[in-house]
Motif scaffolding. Structure first.
Motif, PDB file in Angstrom:
ATOM      1  N   PHE A 290      -2.035  -0.826  -2.999  1.00 52.10           N
ATOM      2  CA  PHE A 290      -2.315   0.451  -3.664  1.00 52.10           C
ATOM      3  C   PHE A 290      -2.755   0.131  -5.085  1.00 52.10           C
ATOM      4  CE2 PHE A 290      -1.500   5.027  -3.001  1.00 52.10           C
ATOM      5  CZ  PHE A 290      -1.899   5.496  -4.235  1.00 52.10           C
TER       6      PHE A 290
ATOM      7  N   SER B  42      -1.566  -4.798   4.807  1.00 48.43           N
ATOM      8  CA  SER B  42      -2.169  -3.533   4.371  1.00 48.43           C
ATOM      9  C   SER B  42      -2.939  -3.753   3.074  1.00 48.43           C
ATOM     10  CB  SER B  42      -1.088  -2.480   4.155  1.00 48.43           C
ATOM     11  OG  SER B  42      -0.262  -2.362   5.285  1.00 48.43           O
TER      12      SER B  42
ATOM     13  N   GLY C  75       0.770  -1.236   0.000  1.00 42.61           N
ATOM     14  CA  GLY C  75       0.000   0.000   0.000  1.00 42.61           C
ATOM     15  C   GLY C  75       0.798   1.281   0.000  1.00 42.61           C
TER      16      GLY C  75
END
Length: 287
Positions: free
Chosen positions: A179, A176, A143
């Motif tokens: 992205f 996480s 991320g």
């Protein structure tokens, strides 16, 4: 037990920012999503003479669980090395202290924090641009940012003027969110600005034409057709980062006490003068 990995991850994140990192995330280890692109890149010979990226090195990079057997997760961090300083004959990342040494110690402190928090030894290994892993893939999955068209990882906190580092751990942590966004849009400034044509297409790097490769990795003479386009660059190149709108927005000023501030030897010295200085150095000065 279900909340333990989450609280541990939050504590690690706080520790990382306290140590001076600019971005933090956690990724589960496994086969990189970019493996097909990596294999195609090798097949096309775009790695030039960097034989360590192929063969056994490539095999290790095809599964992030292989470099440190037993590791299940990676703590992935990024540290800014500036980006607001003037361009020059030496790329910004190489003007200060050795980032391998600086960041490895910071990552080891993350390891020590984990052991103190849990009260027992943790099998872990730090990586700072020093092992057979696809670091940008790992950072995207953790991320930290997205792949720019110049193949660099762009972080919303500091642009692409960042070092990536990781701690591989044999420990369950909360991953996480990756992205997923691509924020480059229709921009092609990095491709258009490369003077040697090392970016033939978005997110495709022909390392054999890249000035960083030519001035650092290549052990042979620089091909004559590429020499004039290199200008006065002696070690590395920042051009594709310099023109990126996100670096103009996100890159940071270096603090007065940053270990990545330029050494006086390299700060603001013109190419020709710096080249003569380096050529005139003896072994004691060089080392």
């Amino acid at each position: 037990m279900g909340g333990a990995p989450a609280s541990l991850t939050r504590g690690l994140e706080a520790c990382a920012y306290g140590l001076g990192f600019d971005a933090f995330g956690v990724a589960a280890l496994g086969e990189p999503a970019t493996r097909p692109h990596f294999d195609a890149w090798l097949e096309a010979g775009r790695h030039g003479t960097m034989a360590y990226l192929d063969g056994a090195g490539a095999e290790l990079r095809r599964d992030a669980r292989q470099p440190h057997p037993g590791a299940t997760h990676a703590v992935v961090v990024a540290a800014s090395y500036g980006g607001r300083e003037p361009s020059g004959p030496v790329a910004r990342y190489a003007r200060g202290d050795d980032y391998h040494v600086v960041l490895r110690e910071r990552v080891r402190e993350l390891h020590r924090w984990l052991e103190r928090e849990l009260g027992h030894p943790i099998d872990a290994r730090p990586y700072v641009d020093s092992g057979p892993i696809l670091e940008r893939d790992l950072a995207q999955r953790a991320g930290l940012g997205w792949f720019g068209k110049n193949t660099m990882l762009i972080t919303p906190r500091a642009g692409s003027f960042v070092f990536l580092a990781s701690l591989f751990v044999s420990l369950e942590l909360e991953p996480s969110a990756p992205f997923e966004a691509d924020r480059c849009g229709a921009c092609t400034r990095c491709l258009d600005a490369c003077p040697t044509g090392a970016l033939p297409a978005p997110r495709v790097l022909d390392a054999s034409r890249c000035i960083s490769y030519l001035t650092i990795e290549l052990r042979d003479g620089i091909p004559e057709p590429l020499r004039a386009a290199m200008g006065g660059l002696l070690y590395g190149c920042d051009i594709c980062n310099d023109v990126c709108p996100y670096n103009r927005k996100f890159s940071k000023e270096l603090s007065e006490d940053s270990p990545f501030r330029p050494r006086p030897f390299l700060d603001g010295v013109p190419s020709r003068e710096l080249a003569l200085r380096v050529l005139g150095m003896g072994v004691p000065e060089y080392t």
